[in-house]
Design a protein around this motif. Sequence first.
Motif, PDB file in Angstrom:
ATOM      1  N   ALA A  28     -29.896  -8.912   4.630  1.00  0.00           N
ATOM      2  CA  ALA A  28     -31.046  -9.709   4.184  1.00  0.00           C
ATOM      3  C   ALA A  28     -32.347  -8.924   4.243  1.00  0.00           C
ATOM      4  CB  ALA A  28     -31.165 -10.980   5.034  1.00  0.00           C
ATOM      5  N   ALA A  29     -32.349  -7.840   5.009  1.00  0.00           N
ATOM      6  CA  ALA A  29     -33.551  -7.010   5.106  1.00  0.00           C
ATOM      7  C   ALA A  29     -33.658  -6.005   3.964  1.00  0.00           C
ATOM      8  CB  ALA A  29     -33.559  -6.268   6.439  1.00  0.00           C
ATOM      9  N   VAL A  30     -32.571  -5.755   3.265  1.00  0.00           N
ATOM     10  CA  VAL A  30     -32.529  -4.692   2.263  1.00  0.00           C
ATOM     11  C   VAL A  30     -33.466  -4.934   1.076  1.00  0.00           C
ATOM     12  CG1 VAL A  30     -31.024  -3.557   0.565  1.00  0.00           C
ATOM     13  CG2 VAL A  30     -30.251  -3.867   2.928  1.00  0.00           C
ATOM     14  N   PRO A  31     -33.530  -6.154   0.487  1.00  0.00           N
ATOM     15  CA  PRO A  31     -34.433  -6.342  -0.651  1.00  0.00           C
ATOM     16  C   PRO A  31     -35.883  -5.959  -0.357  1.00  0.00           C
ATOM     17  CG  PRO A  31     -32.931  -8.190  -0.503  1.00  0.00           C
ATOM     18  CD  PRO A  31     -32.714  -7.369   0.731  1.00  0.00           C
ATOM     19  N   ALA A  32     -36.381  -6.308   0.815  1.00  0.00           N
ATOM     20  CA  ALA A  32     -37.764  -5.975   1.159  1.00  0.00           C
ATOM     21  C   ALA A  32     -37.959  -4.465   1.268  1.00  0.00           C
ATOM     22  CB  ALA A  32     -38.150  -6.649   2.474  1.00  0.00           C
ATOM     23  N   ILE A  33     -36.970  -3.768   1.822  1.00  0.00           N
ATOM     24  CA  ILE A  33     -37.071  -2.312   1.955  1.00  0.00           C
ATOM     25  C   ILE A  33     -37.029  -1.651   0.578  1.00  0.00           C
ATOM     26  CG2 ILE A  33     -36.015  -0.259   2.967  1.00  0.00           C
ATOM     27  CD1 ILE A  33     -34.793  -2.051   5.092  1.00  0.00           C
ATOM     28  N   VAL A  34     -36.142  -2.138  -0.285  1.00  0.00           N
ATOM     29  CA  VAL A  34     -36.032  -1.598  -1.636  1.00  0.00           C
ATOM     30  C   VAL A  34     -37.340  -1.802  -2.399  1.00  0.00           C
ATOM     31  CG1 VAL A  34     -34.874  -1.878  -3.861  1.00  0.00           C
ATOM     32  CG2 VAL A  34     -33.530  -1.844  -1.752  1.00  0.00           C
ATOM     33  N   ALA A  35     -37.924  -3.003  -2.270  1.00  0.00           N
ATOM     34  CA  ALA A  35     -39.181  -3.297  -2.957  1.00  0.00           C
ATOM     35  C   ALA A  35     -40.326  -2.443  -2.422  1.00  0.00           C
ATOM     36  CB  ALA A  35     -39.523  -4.780  -2.808  1.00  0.00           C
ATOM     37  N   ALA A  36     -40.310  -2.161  -1.112  1.00  0.00           N
ATOM     38  CA  ALA A  36     -41.346  -1.303  -0.537  1.00  0.00           C
ATOM     39  C   ALA A  36     -41.222   0.126  -1.057  1.00  0.00           C
ATOM     40  CB  ALA A  36     -41.243  -1.311   0.987  1.00  0.00           C
ATOM     41  N   ALA A  37     -39.988   0.547  -1.357  1.00  0.00           N
ATOM     42  CA  ALA A  37     -39.754   1.895  -1.860  1.00  0.00           C
ATOM     43  C   ALA A  37     -40.028   2.003  -3.354  1.00  0.00           C
ATOM     44  CB  ALA A  37     -38.322   2.325  -1.569  1.00  0.00           C
ATOM     45  N   ASN A  38     -39.836   0.908  -4.090  1.00  0.00           N
ATOM     46  CA  ASN A  38     -40.033   0.919  -5.546  1.00  0.00           C
ATOM     47  C   ASN A  38     -40.615  -0.420  -5.985  1.00  0.00           C
ATOM     48  OD1 ASN A  38     -39.836   1.003  -8.356  1.00  0.00           O
ATOM     49  ND2 ASN A  38     -37.970   2.232  -8.302  1.00  0.00           N
ATOM     50  N   PRO A  39     -41.902  -0.456  -6.372  1.00  0.00           N
ATOM     51  CA  PRO A  39     -42.565  -1.717  -6.748  1.00  0.00           C
ATOM     52  C   PRO A  39     -41.903  -2.461  -7.907  1.00  0.00           C
ATOM     53  CG  PRO A  39     -44.175   0.041  -6.433  1.00  0.00           C
ATOM     54  CD  PRO A  39     -42.817   0.692  -6.405  1.00  0.00           C
ATOM     55  N   ALA A  40     -41.039  -1.798  -8.657  1.00  0.00           N
ATOM     56  CA  ALA A  40     -40.369  -2.467  -9.778  1.00  0.00           C
ATOM     57  C   ALA A  40     -39.527  -3.648  -9.307  1.00  0.00           C
ATOM     58  CB  ALA A  40     -39.482  -1.469 -10.528  1.00  0.00           C
ATOM     59  N   TYR A  41     -39.119  -3.643  -8.036  1.00  0.00           N
ATOM     60  CA  TYR A  41     -38.279  -4.715  -7.492  1.00  0.00           C
ATOM     61  C   TYR A  41     -39.079  -5.730  -6.676  1.00  0.00           C
ATOM     62  CZ  TYR A  41     -34.583  -1.496  -8.831  1.00  0.00           C
ATOM     63  OH  TYR A  41     -33.761  -0.664  -9.556  1.00  0.00           O
ATOM     64  N   GLN A  42     -40.417  -5.607  -6.685  1.00  0.00           N
ATOM     65  CA  GLN A  42     -41.251  -6.484  -5.865  1.00  0.00           C
ATOM     66  C   GLN A  42     -41.085  -7.953  -6.238  1.00  0.00           C
ATOM     67  OE1 GLN A  42     -43.295  -4.873  -3.385  1.00  0.00           O
ATOM     68  NE2 GLN A  42     -43.140  -6.938  -2.571  1.00  0.00           N
ATOM     69  N   ALA A  43     -40.993  -8.230  -7.524  1.00  0.00           N
ATOM     70  CA  ALA A  43     -40.895  -9.619  -7.980  1.00  0.00           C
ATOM     71  C   ALA A  43     -39.591 -10.278  -7.547  1.00  0.00           C
ATOM     72  CB  ALA A  43     -41.023  -9.676  -9.501  1.00  0.00           C
ATOM     73  N   ALA A  44     -38.549  -9.476  -7.339  1.00  0.00           N
ATOM     74  CA  ALA A  44     -37.241 -10.034  -6.990  1.00  0.00           C
ATOM     75  C   ALA A  44     -37.013 -10.118  -5.488  1.00  0.00           C
ATOM     76  CB  ALA A  44     -36.130  -9.178  -7.619  1.00  0.00           C
ATOM     77  N   ALA A  45     -37.831  -9.429  -4.689  1.00  0.00           N
ATOM     78  CA  ALA A  45     -37.515  -9.221  -3.272  1.00  0.00           C
ATOM     79  C   ALA A  45     -37.473 -10.504  -2.451  1.00  0.00           C
ATOM     80  CB  ALA A  45     -38.503  -8.238  -2.656  1.00  0.00           C
TER      81      ALA A  45
END
Length: 328
Positions: free
Chosen positions: A268-285
Amino acid sequence: MAVPIKRRIEAIPGGMMIVPLLIGAVLYTVAPGTGKFFGSFTGALFSGSLTILAVFYVCMGAGIEVRSTPYILKKGGALFAAKVAVSVVVGIILGRLLGELPISSGAFAGLSTLAVVAAMNDTNGGLYMALMGQFGKGKDVAAYSIMTIESGPFLTMLTLGAAGLSAFPWQTLVGAVLPLLVGMLLGNLDPQMREWLGRAVPVLIPFFAFALGSSIDLKSVWRAGLLGIGLGVFVFLVTGAVLLLADKFTGGTGVAGIAAASTAGNAAAVPAIVAAANPAYQAAAAQATILVAASVVVTSLLVPFATAWFASRARKKEEQPVPEGTSS
């Protein structure tokens, strides 16, 4: 008078992850400025999820032993490869259909490639080891030492890249796995370090879960309940089928494959980390976090029952008498 707080939380599937996450999300939804209002150490608890996770992955890595028996390498490697492979295939399909952004409307609003891949990529190790301790062999329990490589955002980032979505710089990919590698180095050089760091793993889970929940507005993800149930069922059925075949391919009964068809709490922590690394996923995080958390609960309920049923079926099959005239 003692209050059995820990026991009651652990009675909930994935409770040490889910309960603090929900407490943080409720606080953020009702009083979003709580962390800033108090500031100092209290404020840091609301906003320090990435820092706590970095420590968590060092401690997690310390428990991964490089030296393993051939059986453990074969079993754990097969289950690990199968789960990653099916995640990549699903990621490629969804990546072509959805891209990086979540579905914006309709019954599937909030569903994203990030949510599905993050839910599929990481196995609930505690659940797997407990089930294999009861229904499998000691060597099957030890196979999880290979599967712990799934932990963290590294494989999810690789899967999203393989799906043709927004890529991550090599520094980000290395940074995502470096804490785990440092922990592995420390744990394999010194068994005492492995034991000492390993004890911190369960303690850190509720803290990063709370910090993670403190960035989630529940009002924006009210649909995630039904979607989360559907995602959990999907993860169980798809990964369960593939892992069952992988287990049988390595000489198993399929029980270990079913036991591994779950979503880990720390996924459950992975989406936030991915979004922090790449803003393209911010909307989905944010929505992906809730969906993955729901998948943790759903798979934690489905997997034990399915494993027990399949183990009973496999045991009865083994106990069937061999017909006369047939070589055993």
